[in-house]
Design an enzyme around this catalytic site. Structure first.
Site, short mmCIF file in Angstrom:
data_model
loop_
_atom_site.label_atom_id
_atom_site.label_comp_id
_atom_site.label_asym_id
_atom_site.label_seq_id
_atom_site.Cartn_x
_atom_site.Cartn_y
_atom_site.Cartn_z
N LYS A 16 0.81 -1.23 0.00
CA LYS A 16 0.00 0.00 0.00
C LYS A 16 0.84 1.27 0.00
CE LYS A 16 -4.22 -1.79 0.26
NZ LYS A 16 -4.28 -2.89 1.19
N GLU A 30 -9.80 5.77 3.19
CA GLU A 30 -10.59 4.66 3.72
C GLU A 30 -9.63 3.51 3.98
OE1 GLU A 30 -10.01 5.04 0.54
OE2 GLU A 30 -9.30 3.00 0.12
N SER A 33 1.68 -9.81 -0.95
CA SER A 33 1.32 -8.40 -0.82
C SER A 33 1.60 -7.82 0.57
CB SER A 33 -0.15 -8.20 -1.17
OG SER A 33 -0.98 -9.08 -0.42
C1 LIG Z 1 -5.16 -4.03 1.13
C2 LIG Z 1 -4.47 -5.30 0.92
C3 LIG Z 1 -4.80 -6.15 -0.14
C4 LIG Z 1 -5.96 -5.91 -1.06
O1 LIG Z 1 -5.91 -4.73 -1.78
P1 LIG Z 1 -5.57 -4.70 -3.32
O2 LIG Z 1 -5.87 -3.30 -3.71
O3 LIG Z 1 -6.44 -5.69 -3.99
O4 LIG Z 1 -4.13 -5.04 -3.44
C5 LIG Z 1 -4.06 -7.29 -0.33
N1 LIG Z 1 -3.03 -7.61 0.49
C6 LIG Z 1 -2.70 -6.82 1.54
C7 LIG Z 1 -1.57 -7.24 2.43
C8 LIG Z 1 -3.40 -5.65 1.79
O5 LIG Z 1 -3.06 -4.88 2.83
#
Ligand SMILES: *Cc1c(COP(=O)(O)O)cnc(C)c1O
Length: 391
Positions: A89, A111, A377
């Site tokens: 993020k 948000e 992610s």
């Molecule tokens: C917010 C988040 C997501 C989902 O958001 P995307 O916009 O689909 O990437 C996925 N993995 C993590 C660790 C997150 O914090």
């Protein structure tokens, strides 16, 4: 096939900017100026300097040997979990705070679902000395307590969203309401590739550093910049958009998007948007959306707050409709099993969201020399409470 946004903000049949009149000046200013601003020489220098020295980029591309042995392919993990604040993020919030500075905005709203975007926004606001207000569903405040504490420590005000399912969709509604009331001094940092044009394209460009690095790192490690597969989870779709971005036109690279099936696609408690959704408008753009026959948004469910959203970004709706992307899903239980598996096999505790992407390995069939990149992610610290309940 074209996978970039057109001048009206559309990817194929999806996208656009469906906004209340009060927000028109803000959104129009962004539409007309975002590319000029973000590709200015000084902006690019500031962006890349911060990604390197503050976020810790490039993040490693890690060859997961024990995972590879188990699934019979060469599996690399793109380690977005090692970014400052624990997820991808921050790539986007760094870009958007630099944009907000250039627009002369003094107040930032955001948000958040899992709290990762809220933390990433609170972080860059502290870095730049800007006021920060984060809207978060009441349910998410309860299940992601460590991130709520982080945001507060970073100086942000966390405002609970108490309508609807009290999760990400409702927090987004509150943030949009705030922006309508404060259109002049406030920039809204949207946390995914959703929202009115130009947000989906802008956020995808900031996150595209993920695939830019994957290409360089794979070339170095294997002699080929293109893997057979890139796998990522999709909430709104920003880590997936970033991981797919520089592969979109490389048809030999299969793009696998993993949605949250919750308790099962047909359980009535799911967030698998492409499987359950129909075209509709939510939060400023036309995309696929989980809705009733008369167009009311269906409350989603996922064990992972970051995937608990009834829509997906318009790019992903287009990838789904055009067949460029393959969309599969993982249930709550399946994601949990993959989180425990990665922890034991590789010594990496993944975020629950990322664990959905990892589960895709069970649904794919590989040839021995296939190269697979899974976008990890985020890290799992924020999910320890949930993991402990399932130990
Ligand atoms: C917010 C988040 C997501 C989902 O958001 P995307 O916009 O689909 O990437 C996925 N993995 C993590 C660790 C997150 O914090």
């Amino acid at each position: 096939m074209n996978y970039t946004v057109n001048e009206h903000g559309y990817y194929g049949n999806f996208g656009g900017a469906f906004i209340p009149e009060m927000l028109f000046p803000n959104v129009q200013t962004l539409q007309e100026n975002y590319l000029k601003i973000i590709y200015a020489e000084q902006f690019q220098k500031d962006f890349w300097d911060l990604l390197r020295d503050y976020v810790g980029r490039p993040t490693p591309l890690f060859l997961a040997e024990r995972l590879s042995a188990k699934y019979g392919a060469t599996i690399y993990l793109k380690r977005e979990d090692l970014c400052h604040t624990g997820a991808h993020k921050i790539n986007n919030t760094i870009g958007q705070i630099l944009l907000a500075e250039r627009l002369g905005k003094k107040r930032i709203i955001a948000e958040t679902g899992a709290g990762q975007h809220g933390v990433a926004t609170a972080t860059v606001c502290a870095l730049k000395g800007l006021e920060c207000i984060v809207y978060m569903g009441e349910v998410d405040i309860a299940r992601q307590a460590p991130n709520v504490a982080r945001m507060k420590m970073l100086g942000a005000t966390v405002v609970p969203a108490t309508s609807g399912s009290k999760t990400l969709k409702d927090a987004t509604n509150e943030a949009i309401r705030d922006w309508i009331n404060n259109p002049v001094d406030t920039h809204y940092i949207i946390g995914s590739v959703v929202g009115p044009h130009p947000y989906p394209d802008m956020v995808a460009r900031f996150q595209s550093v993920i695939s830019e690095e994957i290409k360089k790192q794979l070339l170095e490690k294997t002699g080929n910049a293109n893997p057979g597969y890139v796998v990522a989870c999709v909430g709104g779709g920003s880590n997936a958009a970033g991981a797919f971005y520089h592969f979109l036109d490389d048809a030999e690279v299969k793009l696998i998007a993993v949605e949250a099936a919750g308790c099962g696609i047909d359980s009535g408690m799911s967030a698998a948007t492409t499987q359950l959704g129909k075209p509709g408008i939510l939060h400023g753009s036309k995309s696929l959306l989980m809705q009733t026959a008369d167009g009311q948004v269906v409350e989603p469910h996922s064990i992972s707050a970051g995937l608990d959203y009834p829509g997906i970004g318009p790019l992903h709706a287009h990838l789904y409709e055009s067949g460029r992307g393959t969309f599969i899903s993982a249930t709550d239980e399946e994601a949990l099993s993959s989180a425990f598996e990665l922890s034991k096999l590789e010594g990496i505790i993944p975020a629950l969201e990322s664990a959905h992407a990892l589960f895709a390995l069970n649904k794919m069939t590989f040839k021995k020399d296939d190269v697979v990149v899974v976008c990890l992610s985020g890290r799992g610290d924020k999910d320890l409470d949930t993991y402990m309940k399932h130990l």
